[in-house]
Design an enzyme around this catalytic site. Structure first.
Site, PDB file in Angstrom:
ATOM      1  CB  CYS A 108      87.503  -0.283 108.509  1.00 50.63           C
ATOM      2  SG  CYS A 108      86.058  -1.153 107.847  1.00 50.63           S
ATOM      3  N   GLY A 212      83.554  12.129 113.001  1.00 48.79           N
ATOM      4  CA  GLY A 212      82.466  11.491 113.725  1.00 48.79           C
ATOM      5  C   GLY A 212      81.313  12.421 114.018  1.00 48.79           C
TER       6      GLY A 212
END
Length: 364
Positions: A108, A212
């Site tokens: 995160c 991603g």
């Protein structure tokens, strides 16, 4: 609509039906959203992160995140924190509440997390990161619960240590590693790179998951080819488009792209999701937090922005459902299938940041 890939993946005692995963996203991947994604083709989904701070476990926010009623197995819960003993206790707490896999958050990038040295900030302190991994594995192993790890490529461009940390985690008993192809410094800006993920895959024996910028079936195939990863994880592209998992599965299996969903099917899935969402959050919070899910679903459709603004003024759950149903019925008069329009990346990213702000306001 679920289409299992030819290759399954074993994680602990679980055989996952395919290698398409839902990324953990705060304020997004709650139980209703995970259930929807699994229904529409995802083989695996990880929960929003649950804090390791014991004083917050009785909060409404954490109790909702620990609610797994009706969720198909395996139930994977992500935990976040900076103290090894507290993280081990958090793992046990969540196992007692239904978690079957524990995921450690070292990915995160949010400032409110990293400022407390949790999330991707842990990648700056490899000894502490490894202590946490060892403690959580020790707490989970006797109960037969595998532990996974989600990380970034590193803290910044000059400090990409994903390979070294992943090797150490594997030696400590981690069962699977997910790598987001950005540093913490990048946040969600720029483009994900996949060379580091490929290097992690080459260095490990356990499964490695690529994450991603996977936003289409073709991009999924490109990322798998570039990284050699065992699975892929989709995050923001699933917001408002949970059927992307079935689209990717079909493309990887056949080389052909599925047509957009029929509007009638999309309406059914979205309305079911809304009712599940309201049941978890209640009338007021459910109505407010559902706005972002509805907004994501309509933003790429003709007239979607105008509808979203009108819908955001509604104050009752039943009015939201009726408005969405009527709007999709009107769209179906002109189109059988969802007629997508291009959405600029910057606009999508801005909306993501706005929704993160809303999540903080609603659940603080």
């Amino acid at each position: 609509m679920s289409t299992p890939l030819p290759g399954t993946l074993t994680l602990g005692s679980f055989v996952l039906p395919n290698r398409l995963f839902v990324a953990p996203m705060a304020g997004v991947t709650d139980r209703p959203f995970r259930v929807l994604c699994k229904k529409l083709g995802a083989g695996y989904a990880v929960s929003e992160m649950v804090t390791s701070r014991k004083d917050l476990w009785n909060s409404l926010k954490t109790s909702r995140r620990a609610n797994h009623e009706g969720e198909p197995a395996p139930i994977s819960v992500q935990i976040a924190g900076t103290d090894a003993a507290m993280m081990a206790e958090a793992a046990a707490y969540n196992i007692d509440r239904g978690a079957q896999i524990i995921d450690i958050n070292m990915g995160c990038p949010a400032k409110k997390v990293c400022n407390k040295w949790a999330g991707s900030a842990l990648m700056q302190d490899e000894p502490l990161a490894l202590q946490i991994v060892e403690a959580v594995v020790a707490a989970c192993a006797p109960r037969g619960v595998p532990v996974t790890l989600k990380m970034r490529t590193g803290w910044c461009q000059a400090e990409k240590n994903a390979v070294a940390l992943a090797r150490a985690a594997e030696s400590a008993g981690i069962a699977m590693v997910t790598v987001h192809g950005r540093t913490r410094e990048q946040g969600y800006s720029g483009r994900a790179e996949y060379d580091t993920i490929a290097a992690v895959k080459a260095a490990l024996r356990i499964p490695v998951v690529a994450n991603g910028d996977i936003d289409s079936p073709r991009k999924a195939r490109e990322v798998l080819a570039a990284t050699g990863a065992d699975a892929i994880m989709v995050g923001r592209a699933a917001q408002g488009r949970p059927w992307i998992f079935a689209e990717i599965a079909h493309f990887l299996a056949t080389g052909e792209e599925l047509p957009a969903p029929r509007i009638a099917d999309a309406k059914r899935w979205l309305v079911e999701h809304l009712h599940d969402h309201y049941a978890l959050y209640g009338e007021l919070t459910g109505m407010r937090s559902a706005r972002k899910h509805i907004g994501w679903a309509v933003r790429a459709l003709p007239g979607g922005e105008d509808f979203r603004r009108r819908m955001n003024a509604l104050e009752r759950c039943e009015d939201q459902v009726r408005a969405l149903t009527d709007w999709l019925d009107a769209l179906a008069d002109a189109h059988e299938r969802l007629p997508y329009l291009p959405v600029a990346d910057d606009a999508a990213n801005d909306e993501q940041h706005q929704d993160e702000d809303q999540e903080r306001r609603l659940t603080a």
